[in-house]
Design an enzyme around this catalytic site. Sequence first.
Site, mmCIF file in Angstrom:
data_model
loop_
_atom_site.group_PDB
_atom_site.id
_atom_site.type_symbol
_atom_site.label_atom_id
_atom_site.label_comp_id
_atom_site.label_asym_id
_atom_site.label_seq_id
_atom_site.Cartn_x
_atom_site.Cartn_y
_atom_site.Cartn_z
ATOM 1 N N GLU A 46 0.820 -1.204 0.000
ATOM 2 C CA GLU A 46 0.000 0.000 0.000
ATOM 3 C C GLU A 46 0.859 1.262 0.000
ATOM 4 O O GLU A 46 0.538 2.237 -0.680
ATOM 5 C CB GLU A 46 -0.961 0.000 1.188
ATOM 6 C CG GLU A 46 -2.110 -0.978 1.043
ATOM 7 C CD GLU A 46 -2.979 -0.699 -0.181
ATOM 8 O OE1 GLU A 46 -3.073 0.477 -0.603
ATOM 9 O OE2 GLU A 46 -3.550 -1.648 -0.730
ATOM 10 N N CYS A 202 -12.375 0.652 -15.832
ATOM 11 C CA CYS A 202 -12.902 2.015 -15.726
ATOM 12 C C CYS A 202 -11.750 2.987 -15.522
ATOM 13 O O CYS A 202 -11.663 3.697 -14.523
ATOM 14 C CB CYS A 202 -13.911 2.092 -14.570
ATOM 15 S SG CYS A 202 -14.908 3.595 -14.563
ATOM 16 N N CYS A 209 -16.010 0.150 -21.542
ATOM 17 C CA CYS A 209 -17.351 -0.131 -21.023
ATOM 18 C C CYS A 209 -17.860 -1.499 -21.470
ATOM 19 O O CYS A 209 -18.703 -2.102 -20.791
ATOM 20 C CB CYS A 209 -18.331 0.963 -21.459
ATOM 21 S SG CYS A 209 -17.942 2.590 -20.760
ATOM 22 N N CYS A 212 -17.109 -3.884 -18.785
ATOM 23 C CA CYS A 212 -17.514 -3.503 -17.432
ATOM 24 C C CYS A 212 -18.743 -4.294 -16.982
ATOM 25 O O CYS A 212 -19.756 -4.333 -17.685
ATOM 26 C CB CYS A 212 -17.823 -2.012 -17.373
ATOM 27 S SG CYS A 212 -18.334 -1.459 -15.731
ATOM 28 N N CYS A 218 -24.497 1.938 -14.973
ATOM 29 C CA CYS A 218 -23.609 3.082 -14.757
ATOM 30 C C CYS A 218 -24.322 4.392 -15.066
ATOM 31 O O CYS A 218 -24.757 4.633 -16.201
ATOM 32 C CB CYS A 218 -22.365 2.939 -15.625
ATOM 33 S SG CYS A 218 -21.251 4.368 -15.542
#
Length: 301
Positions: A46, A202, A209, A212, A218
Amino acid sequence: MTAMTSTQTPPAASLHTPVIGWFEQHARDLPWRRPEAGAWSVMVSEFMLQQTPVSRVLPVYEQWVARWPRPADLAAEAPGEAVRAWGRLGYPRRALRLHGAAQAITERHGGDVPSEHAQLLALPGIGEYTAAAVASFAYGQRHAVLDTNVRRVFARAASGVQYPPNATTAAERKLARALLPEEDERAARWAAATMELGALVCTARNEDCDRCPIASRCAWRLAGKPAHQGPPRKGQTYAGTDRQVRGRLLAVLRDSVSPVAQAALDAVWEEPVQRARALDGLVADGLVEPLADGRYRLPLT
């Protein structure tokens, strides 16, 4: 499902199953996601992944966890060794912050990364995002994890706009909490899944798309993909900036096992005012230590 206007938000439950299902099929095999990866490995990843792509992080991460498999291993070394091992990942203050967190974990928590969100947040160098990410990804807890990729997914799917604000807002945090699944394990999976969806599908540019799993729900797509209307998005420049000069100065120091003379640093950048400013900034940030004889080294304390 009935048609949805651009001002409507799709029900949270209608997003969970397709996004998590997509993640189960398409998630990248990353070492910090594997069952054997512990909380320390998640924390290291992270720190490294902030503002840095996975492809650049992977080799440095592998070397880091091999050398310092536990926080106490890193805490026992000089902070300058963390800066040296950070290599060219950029934003090297992250290395110092991670070293400071390792010291605190060793001193306060017996060398084990704490599982409680409040304890994570109390560690030096740990902000709200990192505390939530470690608690979620390492310990399977229910937290809203808002990085750039997740914020973009939520902006488009739920808010109907192309991009989120430049800085995270209270409204975004409220929306993220509203979209969280109730069960801890599912919420943690949702956090990872939305992050991956933003990273792979995205994306900021050239979103796909057709791939997706929630394209039909969306809000931005259903509204006809209206162009961004907010403040100009911040671009990242590097060439000719103080960041580039700092990087070149640090590269000389990382490559040397002994203190470096001023002349060796002067050779990396012609413009003396900018070079001096960059070096002064590195000293002020604790990344470089000046010695009485005019030489410089990575910090020992």
